[in-house]
Design a protein around this motif. Structure first.
Motif, PDB file in Angstrom:
ATOM      1  N   LEU A  25       3.843   0.332   2.423  1.00  0.00           N
ATOM      2  CA  LEU A  25       3.637  -0.622   3.507  1.00  0.00           C
ATOM      3  C   LEU A  25       3.416  -1.998   2.871  1.00  0.00           C
ATOM      4  O   LEU A  25       2.566  -2.143   1.982  1.00  0.00           O
ATOM      5  CB  LEU A  25       2.403  -0.188   4.290  1.00  0.00           C
ATOM      6  CG  LEU A  25       1.935  -1.015   5.477  1.00  0.00           C
ATOM      7  CD1 LEU A  25       1.183  -0.102   6.449  1.00  0.00           C
ATOM      8  CD2 LEU A  25       1.036  -2.172   5.085  1.00  0.00           C
ATOM      9  N   ALA A  45       1.807  -5.213   3.145  1.00  0.00           N
ATOM     10  CA  ALA A  45       0.771  -5.909   3.933  1.00  0.00           C
ATOM     11  C   ALA A  45       0.835  -7.411   3.702  1.00  0.00           C
ATOM     12  O   ALA A  45       0.568  -8.202   4.608  1.00  0.00           O
ATOM     13  CB  ALA A  45      -0.611  -5.374   3.572  1.00  0.00           C
ATOM     14  N   SER A  80      -6.787 -10.038   6.539  1.00  0.00           N
ATOM     15  CA  SER A  80      -7.911  -9.459   5.794  1.00  0.00           C
ATOM     16  C   SER A  80      -7.476  -8.999   4.413  1.00  0.00           C
ATOM     17  O   SER A  80      -8.264  -9.056   3.465  1.00  0.00           O
ATOM     18  CB  SER A  80      -8.503  -8.266   6.554  1.00  0.00           C
ATOM     19  OG  SER A  80      -9.019  -8.699   7.774  1.00  0.00           O
ATOM     20  N   THR A  81      -6.227  -8.560   4.290  1.00  0.00           N
ATOM     21  CA  THR A  81      -5.744  -8.123   2.970  1.00  0.00           C
ATOM     22  C   THR A  81      -5.750  -9.314   2.015  1.00  0.00           C
ATOM     23  O   THR A  81      -6.182  -9.185   0.862  1.00  0.00           O
ATOM     24  CB  THR A  81      -4.335  -7.504   3.096  1.00  0.00           C
ATOM     25  OG1 THR A  81      -4.395  -6.456   4.065  1.00  0.00           O
ATOM     26  CG2 THR A  81      -3.866  -6.928   1.779  1.00  0.00           C
ATOM     27  N   GLU A 114      -1.342 -12.431  14.327  1.00  0.00           N
ATOM     28  CA  GLU A 114      -1.733 -11.284  15.144  1.00  0.00           C
ATOM     29  C   GLU A 114      -2.374 -10.193  14.290  1.00  0.00           C
ATOM     30  O   GLU A 114      -2.279 -10.223  13.061  1.00  0.00           O
ATOM     31  CB  GLU A 114      -0.492 -10.702  15.834  1.00  0.00           C
ATOM     32  CG  GLU A 114      -0.002 -11.527  17.010  1.00  0.00           C
ATOM     33  CD  GLU A 114       1.393 -11.104  17.448  1.00  0.00           C
ATOM     34  OE1 GLU A 114       1.531 -10.583  18.549  1.00  0.00           O
ATOM     35  OE2 GLU A 114       2.341 -11.301  16.672  1.00  0.00           O
ATOM     36  N   VAL A 174       1.603   4.532   1.349  1.00  0.00           N
ATOM     37  CA  VAL A 174       1.194   5.292   2.540  1.00  0.00           C
ATOM     38  C   VAL A 174       1.976   6.616   2.612  1.00  0.00           C
ATOM     39  O   VAL A 174       2.213   7.155   3.693  1.00  0.00           O
ATOM     40  CB  VAL A 174       1.376   4.463   3.839  1.00  0.00           C
ATOM     41  CG1 VAL A 174       0.378   3.328   3.896  1.00  0.00           C
ATOM     42  CG2 VAL A 174       2.796   3.894   3.951  1.00  0.00           C
ATOM     43  N   PHE A 197       0.859  -1.194   0.000  1.00  0.00           N
ATOM     44  CA  PHE A 197       0.000   0.000   0.000  1.00  0.00           C
ATOM     45  C   PHE A 197       0.892   1.240   0.000  1.00  0.00           C
ATOM     46  O   PHE A 197       1.876   1.299   0.750  1.00  0.00           O
ATOM     47  CB  PHE A 197      -0.900   0.032   1.237  1.00  0.00           C
ATOM     48  CG  PHE A 197      -1.961  -1.029   1.239  1.00  0.00           C
ATOM     49  CD1 PHE A 197      -3.008  -0.984   0.328  1.00  0.00           C
ATOM     50  CD2 PHE A 197      -1.923  -2.079   2.159  1.00  0.00           C
ATOM     51  CE1 PHE A 197      -3.996  -1.965   0.325  1.00  0.00           C
ATOM     52  CE2 PHE A 197      -2.908  -3.061   2.160  1.00  0.00           C
ATOM     53  CZ  PHE A 197      -3.945  -3.006   1.243  1.00  0.00           C
ATOM     54  N   GLU A 247     -12.842 -13.753  10.157  1.00  0.00           N
ATOM     55  CA  GLU A 247     -13.197 -13.674  11.584  1.00  0.00           C
ATOM     56  C   GLU A 247     -14.717 -13.741  11.776  1.00  0.00           C
ATOM     57  O   GLU A 247     -15.301 -12.864  12.419  1.00  0.00           O
ATOM     58  CB  GLU A 247     -12.673 -12.360  12.185  1.00  0.00           C
ATOM     59  CG  GLU A 247     -11.199 -12.112  11.918  1.00  0.00           C
ATOM     60  CD  GLU A 247     -10.329 -12.299  13.142  1.00  0.00           C
ATOM     61  OE1 GLU A 247     -10.821 -12.854  14.140  1.00  0.00           O
ATOM     62  OE2 GLU A 247      -9.158 -11.911  13.075  1.00  0.00           O
ATOM     63  N   GLY A 266      -1.889  -9.272   8.011  1.00  0.00           N
ATOM     64  CA  GLY A 266      -2.233  -9.318   6.584  1.00  0.00           C
ATOM     65  C   GLY A 266      -3.364 -10.267   6.228  1.00  0.00           C
ATOM     66  O   GLY A 266      -3.623 -10.509   5.046  1.00  0.00           O
TER      67      GLY A 266
HETATM   68  N1  LIG Z   1      -6.034   0.247   2.503  1.00  0.00           N
HETATM   69  C1  LIG Z   1      -4.932   0.235   3.238  1.00  0.00           C
HETATM   70  N2  LIG Z   1      -4.019   1.250   3.163  1.00  0.00           N
HETATM   71  C2  LIG Z   1      -2.876   1.210   3.878  1.00  0.00           C
HETATM   72  N3  LIG Z   1      -2.546   0.214   4.737  1.00  0.00           N
HETATM   73  C3  LIG Z   1      -3.416  -0.804   4.865  1.00  0.00           C
HETATM   74  C4  LIG Z   1      -4.648  -0.852   4.125  1.00  0.00           C
HETATM   75  N4  LIG Z   1      -5.307  -1.987   4.467  1.00  0.00           N
HETATM   76  C5  LIG Z   1      -4.524  -2.627   5.375  1.00  0.00           C
HETATM   77  N5  LIG Z   1      -3.404  -1.912   5.617  1.00  0.00           N
HETATM   78  C6  LIG Z   1      -2.286  -2.311   6.506  1.00  0.00           C
HETATM   79  O1  LIG Z   1      -1.874  -3.609   6.101  1.00  0.00           O
HETATM   80  C7  LIG Z   1      -1.498  -4.382   7.239  1.00  0.00           C
HETATM   81  C8  LIG Z   1      -2.310  -5.656   7.250  1.00  0.00           C
HETATM   82  O2  LIG Z   1      -3.659  -5.314   7.545  1.00  0.00           O
HETATM   83  P1  LIG Z   1      -4.821  -6.398   7.625  1.00  0.00           P
HETATM   84  O3  LIG Z   1      -6.105  -5.673   7.836  1.00  0.00           O
HETATM   85  O4  LIG Z   1      -4.726  -7.297   6.455  1.00  0.00           O
HETATM   86  O5  LIG Z   1      -4.420  -7.197   8.960  1.00  0.00           O
HETATM   87  P2  LIG Z   1      -5.227  -8.329   9.746  1.00  0.00           P
HETATM   88  O6  LIG Z   1      -4.281  -9.474   9.913  1.00  0.00           O
HETATM   89  O7  LIG Z   1      -6.527  -8.602   9.064  1.00  0.00           O
HETATM   90  O8  LIG Z   1      -5.448  -7.649  11.162  1.00  0.00           O
HETATM   91  P3  LIG Z   1      -6.704  -7.775  12.179  1.00  0.00           P
HETATM   92  O9  LIG Z   1      -6.495  -9.059  12.942  1.00  0.00           O
HETATM   93  O10 LIG Z   1      -6.567  -6.583  13.055  1.00  0.00           O
HETATM   94  O11 LIG Z   1      -7.967  -7.771  11.373  1.00  0.00           O
HETATM   95  C9  LIG Z   1      -1.719  -3.503   8.462  1.00  0.00           C
HETATM   96  O12 LIG Z   1      -0.492  -2.927   8.817  1.00  0.00           O
HETATM   97  C10 LIG Z   1      -2.698  -2.444   7.961  1.00  0.00           C
HETATM   98  O13 LIG Z   1      -2.504  -1.233   8.658  1.00  0.00           O
END
Ligand SMILES: Nc1ncnc2c1ncn2[C@@H]1O[C@H](COP(=O)(O)OP(=O)(O)OP(=O)(O)O)[C@@H](O)[C@H]1O
Ligand SMILES: [Mg+2]
Length: 345
Positions: free
Chosen positions: A41, A43, A68-69, A62, A24, A22, A194, A66
């Motif tokens: 960043l 992800a 949800s990405t 944790e 940022v 991403f 989740e 990444g």
């Molecule tokens: N659209 C975006 N723009 C910039 N950074 C992003 C974006 N979406 C996610 N991130 C960053 O990418 C990283 C992974 O995020 P993600 O939401 O995939 O984590 P996650 O494992 O699902 O976390 P959680 O358990 O809190 O849901 C994080 O550092 C988040 O801040």
């Protein structure tokens, strides 16, 4: 109901070297004035895994690892920076037109917050019917109504509930509605991000049981995302452990709990409350997940790892196979990790 019946041994989902960066950076003008470079960043960092038909693959890690990405990349809400996603042998990137619409129908998603994912102004019947209309899956209005009632019944609600609005239901019931809506598209594959984290423990178990029953009935394949290893223990056939966007371990579920290969997996296992009072010695979870904008060199887990040496600090670990597990860890590959946590009682 499930439209896909052919069986072959190719994985249904094949994720190859997937990365997502991403941008940022600050706005362009601010960067020029302050003389700052662009910032990215990471992800998701070169993640690969595959899921066979009818299997449940869980992704754990944790917050910010990444998960949800990856889910959004698979349902095509966002696009990868590099890498490829193949669904039933077809590349998401290269598929267009009707073929792409069919792919989108076959992959559905269930979100964490069932209230946010359901339109509060629509009746439940219309919410569930929307994919049926969008994908042209019914011949008449009567057909639609019958399918909606059948789906409500399948998820443990009543046919007459189609007249109500989402706010008239509890959290668990709303997640049942979200599941019915996902099923109304006649999918093969569900990405569940989740799906039970916002629910009471007792309701969590009911929804997980429902999801397993529906999986058997419709031959569904699941990508099941959770930050909680104890939740995925009874759901998943295989588990992928993510750390700072990288897959550090990919193991059969049973094996991961008996013989975790990666030090981070051990750390996550040690964080599960010991309800069985096994008396097993545990290590406290230490350190915090570093910033994905400026990740540590070499193995990104090395600042938190008790087995890290100079090589771990400098060189990104390759993936090696260890008794059916795929592990990305120098210490594990070089057999520097003495015993499994189970042995260290
Ligand atoms: N659209 C975006 N723009 C910039 N950074 C992003 C974006 N979406 C996610 N991130 C960053 O990418 C990283 C992974 O995020 P993600 O939401 O995939 O984590 P996650 O494992 O699902 O976390 P959680 O358990 O809190 O849901 C994080 O550092 C988040 O801040
Ligand atoms: Mg998430």
């Amino acid at each position: 109901m499930n439209s896909f019946t052919s069986i072959n041994d190719k994985p249904l989902l094949d994720v190859k070297n997937l990365s997502c960066h991403f941008d940022v950076s600050k706005p362009w003008l601010n960067r020029v004035i302050e003389g700052e470079p662009q910032r990215f960043l990471t992800a998701v960092d070169q993640v690969s895994f595959s899921i066979n038909r009818g299997e449940t693959f869980a992704l754990v890690g944790e917050s910010g690892s990444g998960k949800s990405t990856i889910a959004k990349l698979i349902v095509d809400l966002i696009h990868p920076s590099s890498g490829e996603i193949l669904f039933d042998g077809q590349s998401l990137k290269n598929t267009r037109g009707e073929a792409f619409k069919t792919l989108r129908r076959r992959i559905q998603m269930i979100f964490q917050d069932p209230f946010a994912s359901l339109n509060p102004r629509w009746r439940v019947g219309d919410i569930i019917a929307e994919p049926i209309h969008a994908f042209g899956l019914a011949k008449s209005q009567n057909d639609v109504r019958r399918t909606v009632e059948e789906l409500l019944d399948k998820v443990g609600l009543a046919g007459r509930d189609r007249h109500k609005y989402p706010h008239e239901f509890s959290g668990g019931q709303r997640q049942r509605i979200a599941i019915a809506r996902a099923l109304s598209a006649q999918p093969d594959f569900l990405v569940c991000d989740e799906p039970t984290s916002a629910l009471d423990v007792s309701v969590q178990a009911q929804i997980l049981n429902l999801m397993r029953d529906l999986q058997d009935e419709f031959g569904l394949t699941y990508l099941f995302i959770s930050h909680d290893l104890s939740v995925v223990k009874h759901m998943a056939d295989r588990i992928g452990v993510l750390y700072l966007g990288s897959m550090v371990e990919n193991s059969p579920s049973d094996q991961l709990f008996i013989q975790p290969a990666h030090p981070y997996t051990r750390m996550l296992l040690d964080a599960i409350p010991d309800h069985e009072m096994s008396g097993r010695r545990r290590k406290q979870v230490t350190g915090e997940i570093p910033s994905p904008i400026d990740p540590p060199s070499g193995c990104t887990f090395h600042p938190r790892c008790e087995f890290a040496d100079e090589k771990c600090k400098q060189k990104r670990p390759s993936i090696h196979e260890d008794q059916g597990s795929l592990v990305s860890c120098w210490a594990s590959e070089e057999k520097r990790i003495p015993t499994t946590p189970k042995d260290s009682q």
